[in-house]
Scaffold this motif. Structure first.
Motif, PDB file in Angstrom:
ATOM      1  N   LEU A   1       0.877  -1.175   0.000  1.00 23.31           N
ATOM      2  CA  LEU A   1       0.000   0.000   0.000  1.00 23.31           C
ATOM      3  C   LEU A   1       0.910   1.220   0.000  1.00 23.31           C
ATOM      4  O   LEU A   1       1.820   1.300   0.816  1.00 23.31           O
ATOM      5  N   SER A   2       0.647   2.155  -0.880  1.00 24.58           N
ATOM      6  CA  SER A   2       1.465   3.366  -0.805  1.00 24.58           C
ATOM      7  C   SER A   2       0.919   4.195   0.351  1.00 24.58           C
ATOM      8  O   SER A   2      -0.288   4.392   0.449  1.00 24.58           O
ATOM      9  N   PRO A   3       1.797   4.648   1.230  1.00 22.26           N
ATOM     10  CA  PRO A   3       1.310   5.321   2.439  1.00 22.26           C
ATOM     11  C   PRO A   3       0.692   6.675   2.101  1.00 22.26           C
ATOM     12  O   PRO A   3       1.088   7.308   1.132  1.00 22.26           O
ATOM     13  N   SER A   4      -0.277   7.088   2.923  1.00 22.44           N
ATOM     14  CA  SER A   4      -0.806   8.435   2.698  1.00 22.44           C
ATOM     15  C   SER A   4       0.157   9.413   3.351  1.00 22.44           C
ATOM     16  O   SER A   4       0.719   9.135   4.403  1.00 22.44           O
ATOM     17  N   LEU A   5       0.357  10.520   2.713  1.00 21.91           N
ATOM     18  CA  LEU A   5       1.407  11.423   3.152  1.00 21.91           C
ATOM     19  C   LEU A   5       0.849  12.604   3.937  1.00 21.91           C
ATOM     20  O   LEU A   5      -0.192  13.157   3.599  1.00 21.91           O
ATOM     21  N   ARG A   6       1.591  12.969   4.972  1.00 22.90           N
ATOM     22  CA  ARG A   6       1.299  14.214   5.661  1.00 22.90           C
ATOM     23  C   ARG A   6       2.499  15.109   5.370  1.00 22.90           C
ATOM     24  O   ARG A   6       3.621  14.779   5.732  1.00 22.90           O
ATOM     25  N   ILE A   7       2.260  16.199   4.668  1.00 24.30           N
ATOM     26  CA  ILE A   7       3.367  17.001   4.172  1.00 24.30           C
ATOM     27  C   ILE A   7       3.353  18.398   4.787  1.00 24.30           C
ATOM     28  O   ILE A   7       2.297  19.028   4.870  1.00 24.30           O
ATOM     29  N   GLU A  10      -0.733  17.838  -3.382  1.00 25.82           N
ATOM     30  CA  GLU A  10      -1.846  16.890  -3.267  1.00 25.82           C
ATOM     31  C   GLU A  10      -1.835  15.895  -4.414  1.00 25.82           C
ATOM     32  O   GLU A  10      -2.069  14.714  -4.229  1.00 25.82           O
ATOM     33  N   HIS A  11      -1.526  16.398  -5.618  1.00 26.52           N
ATOM     34  CA  HIS A  11      -1.457  15.501  -6.770  1.00 26.52           C
ATOM     35  C   HIS A  11      -0.331  14.492  -6.623  1.00 26.52           C
ATOM     36  O   HIS A  11      -0.389  13.406  -7.172  1.00 26.52           O
ATOM     37  N   ALA A  12       0.714  14.884  -5.893  1.00 32.02           N
ATOM     38  CA  ALA A  12       1.848  13.976  -5.712  1.00 32.02           C
ATOM     39  C   ALA A  12       1.590  12.993  -4.576  1.00 32.02           C
ATOM     40  O   ALA A  12       2.462  12.224  -4.206  1.00 32.02           O
ATOM     41  N   GLY A  13       0.389  13.026  -4.013  1.00 29.63           N
ATOM     42  CA  GLY A  13       0.021  12.007  -3.025  1.00 29.63           C
ATOM     43  C   GLY A  13      -0.108  12.507  -1.604  1.00 29.63           C
ATOM     44  O   GLY A  13      -0.202  11.704  -0.680  1.00 29.63           O
ATOM     45  N   GLY A  14      -0.112  13.818  -1.392  1.00 26.29           N
ATOM     46  CA  GLY A  14      -0.250  14.326  -0.034  1.00 26.29           C
ATOM     47  C   GLY A  14      -1.699  14.328   0.399  1.00 26.29           C
ATOM     48  O   GLY A  14      -2.560  14.858  -0.292  1.00 26.29           O
ATOM     49  N   ARG A  15      -1.973  13.719   1.569  1.00 27.85           N
ATOM     50  CA  ARG A  15      -3.360  13.708   2.025  1.00 27.85           C
ATOM     51  C   ARG A  15      -3.624  14.942   2.879  1.00 27.85           C
ATOM     52  O   ARG A  15      -4.646  15.587   2.768  1.00 27.85           O
ATOM     53  N   GLU A  16      -2.666  15.234   3.762  1.00 25.72           N
ATOM     54  CA  GLU A  16      -2.754  16.474   4.545  1.00 25.72           C
ATOM     55  C   GLU A  16      -1.572  17.334   4.137  1.00 25.72           C
ATOM     56  O   GLU A  16      -0.426  16.890   4.208  1.00 25.72           O
ATOM     57  N   VAL A  17      -1.831  18.549   3.708  1.00 21.60           N
ATOM     58  CA  VAL A  17      -0.736  19.434   3.314  1.00 21.60           C
ATOM     59  C   VAL A  17      -0.789  20.694   4.164  1.00 21.60           C
ATOM     60  O   VAL A  17      -1.791  21.393   4.188  1.00 21.60           O
TER      61      VAL A  17
END
Length: 340
Positions: A98-104, A125-132
């Motif tokens: 699973l690719s992890p959801s990112l907090r950036i 966000e497009h690069a996979g950040g869930r919380e930015v």
């Protein structure tokens, strides 16, 4: 966090015009130039970072190297997204189920408009950040230098990056007065390129100009320990025959004079707008220099002579902003000045 905490990956990104740095678990895991090489026909990513930098200025017509950021803001949306995504991939080399959801937490120039902030958020966000979360660069630089930004006292930082110079006075976890000017490392490089063309009739590329800046760059025409002359090789402007020219630091100091004067003017303008109580704090403590531009020989001394206030160079100026972004990542819930 609880059960799914292992699926969330927390990263801090310093998205710079010249270099992008990613911090994960308090360690710098990615430190690469902000350049991407794309295939012109298919638009596919060929290389990012150092590999793409080596290609820069040496490509054929099917490969295009671009710098997605100009003057500290995203200029090429597609390339920026590819770059952020590619650099995040560099962290976890091993394939995940699973690719992890990112907090950036990502930093932006203090003079950013709504649109520019939106571009950074969308790319992340497009690069996979869930919380930015976003933090202003001078704020991050202060944290990285190791200053308590929430204390009720004035601190001033001058962060000279690749695309922007950020000058800010910070107190109580907020920016009191700030100036963000688009004169920075890239402009110094462009000045050198122009000067060589004008003065010596020699054509040089961006990479050579950058090397000259690093080897013999100076802000003062008389240094205590001068660097040796640097030999520049390139074609003559008119005849296209090869030339070799030694360049001394005095010449570079002369050619960077105009840009540095603009930085000085911006620092004085920021001090003008600073409330007197905070001004007193700054006068006692001095002003902090961060960013790659802080490494320019004689710059701190020149600014000191101009403002009559002592300047301190951060101990690791290139990574100060990234470190501060990393500290902000750990205290996401505590710091009020992070923007969603």
């Amino acid at each position: 966090m609880g059960l799914f905490s292992f699926l969330t990956q927390e990263i801090a990104i310093d998205l710079g015009t010249a270099n992008t740095i990613i911090i994960h678990n308090d360690k710098i895991v990615v430190d690469e130039p902000s350049i991407v090489a794309l295939d012109k026909n298919s638009g596919k990513l060929i290389a990012i970072g150092e590999k793409a930098r080596q290609m820069h200025g040496k490509t054929h017509e099917n490969i295009q190297t671009t710098r997605p950021l100009r003057d500290g803001v995203i200029a090429d949306f597609h390339a920026a997204e590819q770059m952020i995504r590619g650099m995040i991939k560099m962290i976890n080399k091993k394939a995940r189920l699973l690719s992890p959801s990112l907090r950036i937490v990502i930093c932006i120039p203090s003079g950013s408009t709504e649109v520019e902030m939106r571009a950074v958020r969308d790319s992340s966000e497009h690069a996979g950040g869930r919380e930015v979360f976003m933090i202003y660069e001078p704020m991050a630089a202060m944290l990285g230098i190791g200053i308590d930004v929430e204390a009720p006292e004035g601190n001033m930082v001058v962060d000279i990056g690749g695309g922007t110079t950020e000058i800010a006075v910070i107190s109580l976890g907020g920016i009191v007065s700030n100036k963000s000017i688009r004169i920075a490392g890239d402009d110094f490089t462009a000045d050198i390129k122009e000067y060589m063309r004008h003065q010596h009739n020699i054509k040089i590329g961006e990479k050579t100009a950058e090397t000259i800046k690093l080897q013999v760059g100076s802000a003062l025409p008389d240094l205590d320990d001068p660097p040796p002359d640097f030999i520049v090789r390139g074609p003559h402007q008119m005849t296209a025959l090869p030339m070799e020219i030694p360049v001394s630091y005095q010449e570079i100091a002369h050619c960077l004079d105009r840009s540095i004067s603009k930085v000085e003017a911006a620092i004085l303008a920021t001090l003008e707008h600073t409330p007197p109580e905070l001004y007193a704090d700054i006068y006692n403590k001095g002003i902090y220099l961060a960013g790659g531009g802080a490494l320019l020989r004689g710059l701190a001394k020149r600014l000191e002579d101009k403002t009559k206030i002592p300047f301190h160079i951060a101990e690791d100026p290139l990574h100060a902003v990234a470190r501060g972004t990393g500290i902000a990542l750990k205290n996401v819930d505590k710091f009020q000045f992070l923007m969603r």
